[in-house]
Structure formats: C-alpha cells, structure tokens
Design an enzyme around this catalytic site. Structure first.
Site, mmCIF file in Angstrom:
data_model
loop_
_atom_site.group_PDB
_atom_site.id
_atom_site.type_symbol
_atom_site.label_atom_id
_atom_site.label_comp_id
_atom_site.label_asym_id
_atom_site.label_seq_id
_atom_site.Cartn_x
_atom_site.Cartn_y
_atom_site.Cartn_z
ATOM 1 N N LYS A 127 0.828 -1.306 0.032
ATOM 2 C CA LYS A 127 0.083 -0.069 -0.021
ATOM 3 C C LYS A 127 0.889 1.086 0.140
ATOM 4 C CE LYS A 127 -1.553 2.491 3.210
ATOM 5 N NZ LYS A 127 -1.877 2.940 4.481
ATOM 6 N N ASP A 145 -6.186 1.531 0.850
ATOM 7 C CA ASP A 145 -6.375 1.547 2.184
ATOM 8 C C ASP A 145 -7.650 1.233 2.711
ATOM 9 O OD1 ASP A 145 -7.775 3.843 1.611
ATOM 10 O OD2 ASP A 145 -6.787 5.157 2.625
#
Length: 218
Positions: A127, A145
């Site tokens: 991420k 996220d």
C-alpha cells in the site's frame, strides 16, 4: 431515490469516473510534503493515524532530518522523540531508521520510483509503495487503504474482494491507467468525508443512485 442499473460493470466504472471528474476535478494527497523522501516518511507515519496529526508532526521532523542521509545517521530513540504523538511510534521509529539506511546503502539516498524497489524498504508494504509511486511519480499504482477497500465494496466496484490486493486488481481492471493516481484519491476522499465507516453520509452523497450499499439499506 431512483436506482440506475448497468448491464456491464465497466459501464458503472465509467459513470463513477465521470461523476468524480465533474464533482472532484482536483483530488490530491492531504499529506504535506515537498519531495519523494518527505512523502515516504509521511506515508509511513500515516498508517493508522490521521493525516492531520502527521502534518502537525513532520515540520520539526524534516527540519532535523532533511534527507535520508541525515535520518540514517540518527537513532531509534531520537526519531521516537519527534514522532511520539503518532500512533505506534516504537515500530515506526525502527522502520524509518531502517528505511533511511536502506535508501542510503542500496539506492544512493534516492527514493525509487517503482513499486518493486519501494517494497524493499523497511516499513514499506504494497500500500505504501503504491502511494509513493502514484503520488510522487504519477505511476498507475492503485493503493488500497481502508477507505478505498470500504468504498469500492459498498458502491459495488469490487465483487467479494477479500483483501486489499484483490481490491486493487479488480479496480485497475476497469480504471484507465492515466487516471489511476487521481482515482485513488477520489475513493480515499469520498470515504474520508462522505462514505464514512461508521456512519456514511448517504443524504449528501451523489452516488446513491448507483450504490449497492444504499440500495440494500433503503
């Protein structure tokens, strides 16, 4: 509220992209940064912490550690003293020091511009790597996220995605490469201010006519 039905999922994506292009033409990170080094530090600090809190912390941090070399020569204890108001400061202090040392030894102090190399840095998972590649280098990387994961599932852009990687793969299948960096922020900001986790503000959402979550609860 009327419901719009799409024969093909790609039509739904086109509708949503058009909506955001019109209603959120500017969509950017809310983290304050001036270069890739500052961004990667801010993103590492932002894990399970608000951007607002990070932005309050980083000015003093960057004054003391203006680049990877300065940070690599510090200690976990000193780094901790600058970020102790951030969530999980112990782990983040260790990761920041490790990240800086790896940048200096393996990348000449320069933040790499691709997801593969970014993930070689301590504290940088997929991420974070996607965020840095997308925001700092405008690469077609979709960072997932909690906001992106939640909003994509609620609207119906993803189908039974079990984890962030599945969400990422489903999203990039239908979002044109050139707008992936912006689409990432569309979904984050929509999740942060409208499609909130505990109490989504459906009354002020312009996507209720195509939202699976809204259709189910209505």
């Amino acid at each position: 509220m009327f419901k719009i039905y799409f024969k093909m999922l790609e039509d739904k994506f086109r509708y949503i992209i058009s909506y955001f292009e019109e209603n959120m033409p500017v969509a950017e990170s809310e983290l304050n940064y001036e270069n890739p080094y500052q961004l990667i530090v801010a993103v590492i600090l932002s894990a399970q912490c608000t951007d607002k809190r990070v932005n309050m912390t980083t000015p003093a941090f960057f004054k003391r550690f203006p680049d990877a070399i300065a940070l690599s020569q510090s200690s976990v204890e000193e780094i901790y003293s600058f970020i102790k108001s951030i969530s999980y400061p112990n782990n983040k202090s260790k990761n920041l020091l490790g990240m800086a040392k790896t940048l200096v030894t393996d990348f000449n102090g320069v933040v790499p511009d691709n997801v593969e190399d970014l993930q070689k840095l301590p504290g940088v998972g997929r991420k974070t790597a996607n965020v840095v590649a997308s925001v700092a280098f405008n690469k077609p990387a979709m960072a997932v996220d909690t906001h992106v994961f939640r909003v994509s599932a609620r609207i119906g852009l993803t189908q039974k995605a079990k984890n962030p990687l599945e969400t990422e793969r489903q999203l990039i299948r239908y979002i044109p490469e050139n707008i992936i960096p912006k689409a990432h922020h569309w979904l984050i900001l929509h999740g942060r201010y409208v499609c909130k986790a505990r109490k989504p503000d459906c009354e002020n959402c312009g996507l209720t006519s195509i939202c699976d979550y809204y259709a189910e609860k209505s």
